[in-house]
Design an enzyme around this catalytic site. Structure first.
Site, PDB file in Angstrom:
ATOM      1  N   ARG A  67      -1.650  -4.848  -6.000  1.00 27.18           N
ATOM      2  CA  ARG A  67      -1.456  -6.303  -6.030  1.00 27.18           C
ATOM      3  C   ARG A  67      -0.248  -6.601  -6.906  1.00 27.18           C
ATOM      4  NH1 ARG A  67      -6.130  -7.824  -8.460  1.00 27.18           N
ATOM      5  NH2 ARG A  67      -7.269  -7.748  -6.495  1.00 27.18           N
ATOM      6  N   HIS A 114       3.267  -7.581   1.850  1.00 29.01           N
ATOM      7  CA  HIS A 114       2.632  -8.499   2.792  1.00 29.01           C
ATOM      8  C   HIS A 114       1.562  -9.352   2.124  1.00 29.01           C
ATOM      9  CE1 HIS A 114       0.143  -4.820   2.802  1.00 29.01           C
ATOM     10  NE2 HIS A 114      -0.874  -5.657   2.930  1.00 29.01           N
ATOM     11  N   HIS A 159       0.840  -1.196   0.000  1.00 30.67           N
ATOM     12  CA  HIS A 159       0.000   0.000   0.000  1.00 30.67           C
ATOM     13  C   HIS A 159       0.876   1.247   0.000  1.00 30.67           C
ATOM     14  CE1 HIS A 159      -3.159  -2.793   0.974  1.00 30.67           C
ATOM     15  NE2 HIS A 159      -2.573  -3.116   2.103  1.00 30.67           N
TER      16      HIS A 159
END
Length: 325
Positions: free
Chosen positions: A201, A181, A106
């Site tokens: 992604r 992550h 992110h």
């Protein structure tokens, strides 16, 4: 002292099915639904298009942003109201991974604002339950450059550079924006994060979308300058000291998170500068405030405690993930 009386607020859970979702959330929350493969329950959300709706009290049916518009600082605190307006700054979720989630990252606040007019996404996970051999992926295990990252995505070797951690109930993972992550199969957890739905992604195990029959979109280039390429000595967060049933979990500029264990009665005197959220991970509790309001709180349920509440009493036996910003 404000004459407004806002009780601790429950919301209708927003259940989201996913390609990797499981069947644990409904029984964990004690609800009945025909919905399958529920990967997430958005417990308290101000994300546009996915706003929580009040489920109790005289304001039942209002959205979270409508509640903030109606009550302002009495609900979220003066600083939050001045900074965020009617946007709620935290997103609370329960996540059930029956399959591996995609590897993702992110952006931070600066990059997310520049690209998406959004907050970034720093988050934390509290592991509630695990299947044998469940794993959390977080951070890099070896040094790679941005160009090497792109090459490793292309030749399907990126996971070789990602740190893998066997997960256990009670484990804590702090995931600042920029940290690669993935939640591995077999993890049930509570997530506390900034209010943002911006996700890049970068690897998805070759899966295809059931609706389109095509691989899900990757965001390889967008992620390239969002990733923190630093290799850290550890990615598992150690819990802090426990005092009177209250355990420090995570502290950062976006949120503070604790675990609160109750056996009998516990009184909190929260700051009137901000709200609090409770997510019950075990037990059956009653939560009352200094205005005479009382609300039940059972395993799998969440509450928003208004900033105006200066005394909260919790009775019963159970455990809560307790967050504030």
């Amino acid at each position: 002292m404000s004459t407004v009386n806002i009780p601790p607020l429950k919301f209708r859970p927003i259940l989201k099915s996913a390609i990797w979702g499981g069947e644990k959330i409904a029984p964990f929350k004690g609800i009945v639904t025909d919905q399958e493969k529920i990967g997430e329950s958005w417990e308290i959300s101000g994300v546009k298009g996915n706003e929580s709706i009040v489920a109790n009290g005289s304001d039942a049916g209002l959205t979270l942003s409508e509640m903030i518009g109606k009550y302002g600082a009495d609900l979220v605190g003066k600083k939050n109201f001045e900074r965020f307006g009617t946007e709620f700054p935290l997103l609370i979720k329960i996540i059930d991974a029956a399959g591996d989630l995609s590897l993702q990252v992110h952006p931070d606040d600066e990059l997310a604002n520049k690209r998406h007019n959004s907050l970034g996404k720093t988050e934390m996970w509290y592991i509630v339950d695990t299947e044998p051999d469940a794993v959390i992926c977080a951070g890099l295990s070896k040094d790679i450059t941005p160009d090497e990252y792109v090459s490793k995505v292309a030749d399907n070797t990126l996971m070789e550079a990602v740190a893998h951690h066997k997960s256990h109930p009670g484990d804590i993972f702090f995931l600042p924006a920029g940290r690669i992550h993935s939640i591995g199969a077999g993890n049930l957890l509570v997530e506390v994060q900034e209010t943002s739905d911006v996700t890049y992604r970068i690897y998805d195990f070759g899966r295809v979308d059931a609706k389109t029959g095509k691989p899900r979109e990757l965001h390889v280039e967008l992620a390239k300058d969002a990733i923190d390429y630093t290799v850290y000595p550890s990615y598992v967060t150690e819990a802090g000291e426990t005092v009177n049933g209250l355990t420090d979990l995570v502290h950062c500029s976006h949120f503070d998170v604790y675990r609160l264990d109750i056996d009998g009665e516990k009184t909190l005197t929260p700051s009137d500068n901000t709200f609090s959220t409770f997510t019950c991970i075990d037990g059956d509790l009653k939560v009352s405030d200094d205005r005479g309001n009382e609300v039940s709180l059972k395993k799998g349920e969440s509450l928003l405690i208004p900033a105006m509440a200066t005394k909260i009493t919790i009775t019963g036996k159970g455990s809560i993930i307790y967050a504030m910003n």
